[in-house]
Design an enzyme around this catalytic site. Sequence first.
Site, PDB file in Angstrom:
ATOM      1  N   ASP A 246       2.836 -25.194  16.878  1.00  0.00           N
ATOM      2  CA  ASP A 246       3.854 -25.208  15.695  1.00  0.00           C
ATOM      3  C   ASP A 246       3.342 -25.986  14.521  1.00  0.00           C
ATOM      4  O   ASP A 246       3.349 -27.171  14.615  1.00  0.00           O
ATOM      5  CB  ASP A 246       5.047 -25.846  16.370  1.00  0.00           C
ATOM      6  CG  ASP A 246       6.045 -25.872  15.488  1.00  0.00           C
ATOM      7  OD1 ASP A 246       6.093 -25.812  14.252  1.00  0.00           O
ATOM      8  OD2 ASP A 246       7.120 -26.452  15.994  1.00  0.00           O
TER       9      ASP A 246
ATOM     10  N   HIS B 289       9.940 -29.622  18.765  1.00  0.00           N
ATOM     11  CA  HIS B 289      11.228 -28.943  18.427  1.00  0.00           C
ATOM     12  C   HIS B 289      11.660 -27.925  19.066  1.00  0.00           C
ATOM     13  O   HIS B 289      11.030 -27.148  19.982  1.00  0.00           O
ATOM     14  CB  HIS B 289      10.614 -28.323  17.029  1.00  0.00           C
ATOM     15  CG  HIS B 289      11.938 -27.859  16.112  1.00  0.00           C
ATOM     16  ND1 HIS B 289      12.499 -26.453  16.267  1.00  0.00           N
ATOM     17  CD2 HIS B 289      12.435 -28.268  15.127  1.00  0.00           C
ATOM     18  CE1 HIS B 289      13.505 -26.370  15.325  1.00  0.00           C
ATOM     19  NE2 HIS B 289      13.478 -27.337  14.387  1.00  0.00           N
TER      20      HIS B 289
ATOM     21  N   CYS C 277      16.951 -31.103  16.064  1.00  0.00           N
ATOM     22  CA  CYS C 277      16.485 -29.919  16.863  1.00  0.00           C
ATOM     23  C   CYS C 277      15.507 -30.453  17.846  1.00  0.00           C
ATOM     24  O   CYS C 277      14.356 -29.775  18.157  1.00  0.00           O
ATOM     25  CB  CYS C 277      16.331 -28.544  16.185  1.00  0.00           C
ATOM     26  SG  CYS C 277      17.195 -27.963  15.182  1.00  0.00           S
TER      27      CYS C 277
ATOM     28  N   LYS D  39       9.604 -24.149   4.037  1.00  0.00           N
ATOM     29  CA  LYS D  39       9.221 -25.718   4.329  1.00  0.00           C
ATOM     30  C   LYS D  39       7.860 -25.815   3.536  1.00  0.00           C
ATOM     31  O   LYS D  39       7.563 -27.217   3.178  1.00  0.00           O
ATOM     32  CB  LYS D  39       8.996 -26.216   5.677  1.00  0.00           C
ATOM     33  CG  LYS D  39      10.019 -25.931   6.589  1.00  0.00           C
ATOM     34  CD  LYS D  39       9.964 -26.485   7.946  1.00  0.00           C
ATOM     35  CE  LYS D  39      10.782 -26.254   9.087  1.00  0.00           C
ATOM     36  NZ  LYS D  39      12.227 -26.792   8.828  1.00  0.00           N
TER      37      LYS D  39
ATOM     38  N   GLN E 274       5.624 -28.274  10.054  1.00  0.00           N
ATOM     39  CA  GLN E 274       5.589 -29.577   9.554  1.00  0.00           C
ATOM     40  C   GLN E 274       4.272 -29.985   8.912  1.00  0.00           C
ATOM     41  O   GLN E 274       4.066 -30.795   8.153  1.00  0.00           O
ATOM     42  CB  GLN E 274       6.351 -30.629  10.350  1.00  0.00           C
ATOM     43  CG  GLN E 274       7.597 -30.370  10.708  1.00  0.00           C
ATOM     44  CD  GLN E 274       8.631 -30.483   9.459  1.00  0.00           C
ATOM     45  OE1 GLN E 274       8.404 -30.758   8.352  1.00  0.00           O
ATOM     46  NE2 GLN E 274       9.857 -29.749   9.724  1.00  0.00           N
TER      47      GLN E 274
END
Length: 427
Positions: free
Chosen positions: A217, A139, A385, A243, A220
Site C-alpha cells: 500500500d 489502513h 482509518c 494524495k 503515503q
Amino acid sequence: MTAPASLAERERLAAAGALDVERLRASFPILDQEVHGHSLVYLDNAASSQRPEAVIEAVSDCYRTYYANAHRGVHALSERSTDEYEAARGKVARFVGAGKDSEIVFTRGTTESLNLVAQSYARPRLLPGDEVLLTEMEHHSNIVPWQLVCEQTGARVRAAPITDGGDLDLAAMAGLIGERTRVVAVAHVSNALGTVNDVAAVARLVRDRSDAAVVVDGAQAVPHMQVDVSALGCDFYAFSGHKMYGPGGIGALWGRGELLASMPPYHGGGAMITRVTFERTEYTVPPHRFEAGTPSIAPAIGLGVAVEFLESLGLERIERHEQALLSHSLEQLNDLPWVQVLGQPPGGESPRAAVLSLVIDGAHPHDAATILDEQGIAIRAGHHCAQPLMERLGVPATVRASFGMYNTHEEVDRLISGLHEVRRIFG
Ligand code: PMP
C-alpha cells in the site's frame, strides 16, 4: 510569519538544491486564502493533498479542447483522448519504475487497487486454512479487502506486530510467514504514524520463507519519496492520485506483468474484452482487462501531469524539505511535556515520513482540531482509518498533522502556537 526570502536568498537555496517553497506555493492557488480570518495552514496532506495549477489546467484543457471517450471512436477527439490517456499511463509507469506501461492499471485509487488484488489475484488462489499476513499499522483499505476475500475462501487474516515505538517488528513478522502464507500486504508508509517500512526487507523475508505475493500500500509513500517497484522486490504496489498532487477519482495499481496476465478480471463490461457471446466472453490483455467501462480519462491525464510536476522538483529534494519540517516540529514538540508524539521514539529504528500523530493532555482530538481550525490550521482528528493501530497504541484517536512539499517552517510554528492555544483552553 517571517519576511519573504529575498531573491538572493531564494537563488542561494535553489543553487544548494533546496526547494524554492515560496515559488512552489504560488503554483497552488488554493493555499492563498484566509480561513476564519487567518492565512490557511494546510496540514492535512495525508488525507488529501492540494493540486498545482498545472494539474488543474491539464484537466480543464482536456474538457475544454479534446475530451471524448478513449479506446472507442476513430474520430480525432477520441484518438487524442486515447493518446493522452495512454501517455499518462507511461508517465506513471516510469515514475514508479515499472518495466512496462502495461503493468500499470488505472483504478479509482489505492482502495480499488487493493480490492482488485484481493479479488483477482488472491481469491482464485486462496484455500481454507491459507493465510493473508498484514501488519498492525495498516489502513482499513489494506485490511477490509483481505477480510472479504478470506470470508469468501475460508482463509484467515493475521497481523504482524509493531513495537511500542511504532516500528514493524520484522523478527516477529518472519515467525508468522509459513507455507500457508499466500499474501503479505504492508503499508510502505503508515498514514497514522509516518513509519517508513523497509519493504525490500519484508520482500526478502517473504521470498526466503514462502511463495506468497508481496502487496504494498504505497498511498503515503509516492508523494514523499522516490519509489522503484523493481528495487523493492514486491509484486503489487497501490497508490492514489489525490494524495500525490493529482486529481481525485484516479489511482493506480502496479503489478508484475506475469501475475497480471494470470489474473481474471475484477469488473466486467466494455473495453476489457476481445469477444462476447451469450455463452462466453474472451478477455483482453492487461491492463485493459482490469479497466472495464469508460475510464476516468481527464483525471488520468491530470495524474500524468502531477507525476511530471513531482519529477521536475525531484523527490529527493521534496523528501529533504519535508524531513526538515519534521525535525523542526519535533524539536519544538519535545519541549511540550503535555503533548505526546505517537510512533516517533527518540532513535526509533525506521525512518519516518512527515506525519505527526499527537495526543494532547486534557484535550479531545476533535476539540483540538476545532480550536486549530479557528486559527486557520487544517489538521485531521480521529482514528485515521486505522482502528486496530489505535487499539494497539491504546488511544481512541489522535490529532494528525501531515506535511506536504509546500509547507513551511513558519507553518510549523503556527501549529505549535495553535497547540499552545489548545492547552490554554483545556489546560
Ligand atoms: N492506504 C493508506 C495508507 C492511506 O493513507 C489511504 C488514504 N487515507 C488509503 C490506503 C486509501 O486511499 P484512497 O482513499 O485514496 O483509496
